[in-house]
Design a protein around this motif. Structure first.
Motif, PDB file in Angstrom:
ATOM      1  N   ILE A  15      19.358  68.597  29.871  1.00  0.00           N
ATOM      2  CA  ILE A  15      18.110  68.807  30.623  1.00  0.00           C
ATOM      3  C   ILE A  15      16.951  68.079  29.941  1.00  0.00           C
ATOM      4  N   VAL A  16      16.868  68.182  28.615  1.00  0.00           N
ATOM      5  CA  VAL A  16      15.801  67.484  27.882  1.00  0.00           C
ATOM      6  C   VAL A  16      15.928  65.976  28.067  1.00  0.00           C
ATOM      7  N   SER A  17      17.144  65.454  27.961  1.00  0.00           N
ATOM      8  CA  SER A  17      17.357  64.008  28.102  1.00  0.00           C
ATOM      9  C   SER A  17      16.968  63.514  29.486  1.00  0.00           C
ATOM     10  N   PHE A  18      17.391  64.237  30.514  1.00  0.00           N
ATOM     11  CA  PHE A  18      17.058  63.803  31.860  1.00  0.00           C
ATOM     12  C   PHE A  18      15.576  64.012  32.176  1.00  0.00           C
ATOM     13  N   CYS A  21      14.025  60.987  30.915  1.00  0.00           N
ATOM     14  CA  CYS A  21      14.280  59.880  31.843  1.00  0.00           C
ATOM     15  C   CYS A  21      13.347  59.929  33.047  1.00  0.00           C
ATOM     16  N   VAL A  22      13.108  61.119  33.562  1.00  0.00           N
ATOM     17  CA  VAL A  22      12.193  61.262  34.706  1.00  0.00           C
ATOM     18  C   VAL A  22      10.779  60.862  34.294  1.00  0.00           C
ATOM     19  N   ILE A  23      10.352  61.292  33.121  1.00  0.00           N
ATOM     20  CA  ILE A  23       9.024  60.915  32.629  1.00  0.00           C
ATOM     21  C   ILE A  23       8.926  59.392  32.504  1.00  0.00           C
ATOM     22  N   CYS A  24       9.948  58.777  31.919  1.00  0.00           N
ATOM     23  CA  CYS A  24       9.935  57.312  31.774  1.00  0.00           C
ATOM     24  C   CYS A  24       9.974  56.617  33.127  1.00  0.00           C
ATOM     25  N   HIS A  25      10.687  57.204  34.086  1.00  0.00           N
ATOM     26  CA  HIS A  25      10.729  56.630  35.426  1.00  0.00           C
ATOM     27  C   HIS A  25       9.319  56.556  36.028  1.00  0.00           C
ATOM     28  N   TYR A 140      20.140  54.633  29.431  1.00  0.00           N
ATOM     29  CA  TYR A 140      21.129  55.012  28.418  1.00  0.00           C
ATOM     30  C   TYR A 140      20.457  55.141  27.051  1.00  0.00           C
ATOM     31  N   ASN A 141      19.582  54.206  26.727  1.00  0.00           N
ATOM     32  CA  ASN A 141      18.898  54.252  25.437  1.00  0.00           C
ATOM     33  C   ASN A 141      18.070  55.530  25.281  1.00  0.00           C
ATOM     34  N   ILE A 142      17.400  55.926  26.341  1.00  0.00           N
ATOM     35  CA  ILE A 142      16.605  57.156  26.297  1.00  0.00           C
ATOM     36  C   ILE A 142      17.512  58.367  26.109  1.00  0.00           C
ATOM     37  N   ILE A 143      18.573  58.434  26.910  1.00  0.00           N
ATOM     38  CA  ILE A 143      19.504  59.565  26.818  1.00  0.00           C
ATOM     39  C   ILE A 143      20.195  59.567  25.458  1.00  0.00           C
ATOM     40  N   GLY A 144      20.626  58.403  25.006  1.00  0.00           N
ATOM     41  CA  GLY A 144      21.324  58.310  23.730  1.00  0.00           C
ATOM     42  C   GLY A 144      20.482  58.768  22.557  1.00  0.00           C
ATOM     43  N   VAL A 145      19.259  58.278  22.490  1.00  0.00           N
ATOM     44  CA  VAL A 145      18.377  58.661  21.376  1.00  0.00           C
ATOM     45  C   VAL A 145      18.077  60.159  21.417  1.00  0.00           C
ATOM     46  N   SER A 146      17.769  60.678  22.601  1.00  0.00           N
ATOM     47  CA  SER A 146      17.422  62.100  22.674  1.00  0.00           C
ATOM     48  C   SER A 146      18.633  62.983  22.375  1.00  0.00           C
ATOM     49  N   MET A 147      19.809  62.639  22.874  1.00  0.00           N
ATOM     50  CA  MET A 147      21.002  63.448  22.610  1.00  0.00           C
ATOM     51  C   MET A 147      21.377  63.403  21.127  1.00  0.00           C
ATOM     52  N   ILE A 148      21.315  62.227  20.523  1.00  0.00           N
ATOM     53  CA  ILE A 148      21.619  62.116  19.092  1.00  0.00           C
ATOM     54  C   ILE A 148      20.625  62.950  18.279  1.00  0.00           C
ATOM     55  N   ALA A 149      19.350  62.843  18.609  1.00  0.00           N
ATOM     56  CA  ALA A 149      18.332  63.600  17.875  1.00  0.00           C
ATOM     57  C   ALA A 149      18.567  65.101  18.011  1.00  0.00           C
TER      58      ALA A 149
END
Length: 169
Positions: A15-18, A21-25, A140-149
């Protein structure tokens, strides 16, 4: 609050990652930010995938240490009273023989699965995504960084909880 997070950790991470993504969109839509060049996106995908594998190694090392400690401890033998059963037993040994140990292992294993999935998806997307679809790499970069963090933060919470139990003795 932390307990609720641990109960639904992966769902909350998604949920945080998506949400990011919505904010970046919307930031892209209103031209507040721009999508970087394809070369930069591909390089970042590689970096995130490498960080995913490296982080998975870190969490696996911690998991291995916990399993090793568990295998060297003796099970707690029940005696006639609770005081006799638990006298002379360290808090860390109590932790290793408690349901919290299994819960800790579960969270760490799930974290490793997420990190490896992020790394594999990164390498596959780097190979398969055409330059015309660089937006996919951006998200993917946004989701990847947030999920890893978030996985590393959760692992750090688990580690600090275990260290508190060890240092309490």
């Amino acid at each position: 609050m932390v307990n609720k997070y641990f109960n639904y950790a992966i769902i909350i991470d998604i949920i945080v990652s998506f949400t990011l993504c919505v904010i970046c969109h919307f930031l892209l839509r209103y031209k507040i930010i721009i999508i970087p060049e394809t070369d930069i996106l591909i390089s970042t995908v590689s970096d995130i995938a490498n960080i995913g594998f490296t982080s998975a190694g870190f969490v696996l090392t911690f998991l291995t240490l916990l399993v090793s400690f568990k295998s060297t401890t003796e099970p707690i033998k029940n005696k006639s009273t609770l005081e006799e059963t638990y006298s002379g037993i360290s808090l860390f040994n109590l932790f290793l023989n408690s349901p919290l140990y299994k819960e800790t292992i579960k969270h760490l294993k799930n974290g490793v699965k997420v990190l490896i999935l992020i790394a594999i998806v990164g390498y596959i997307s780097k190979i398969c995504v055409s330059p015309a679809h660089t937006r996919v790499l951006f998200y993917y970069n946004i989701i990847g960084v947030s999920m890893i963090a978030l996985v590393l933060w959760r692992s750090l919470l688990v580690l600090s909880g275990v260290l508190k139990v060890q240092n309490f003795e």
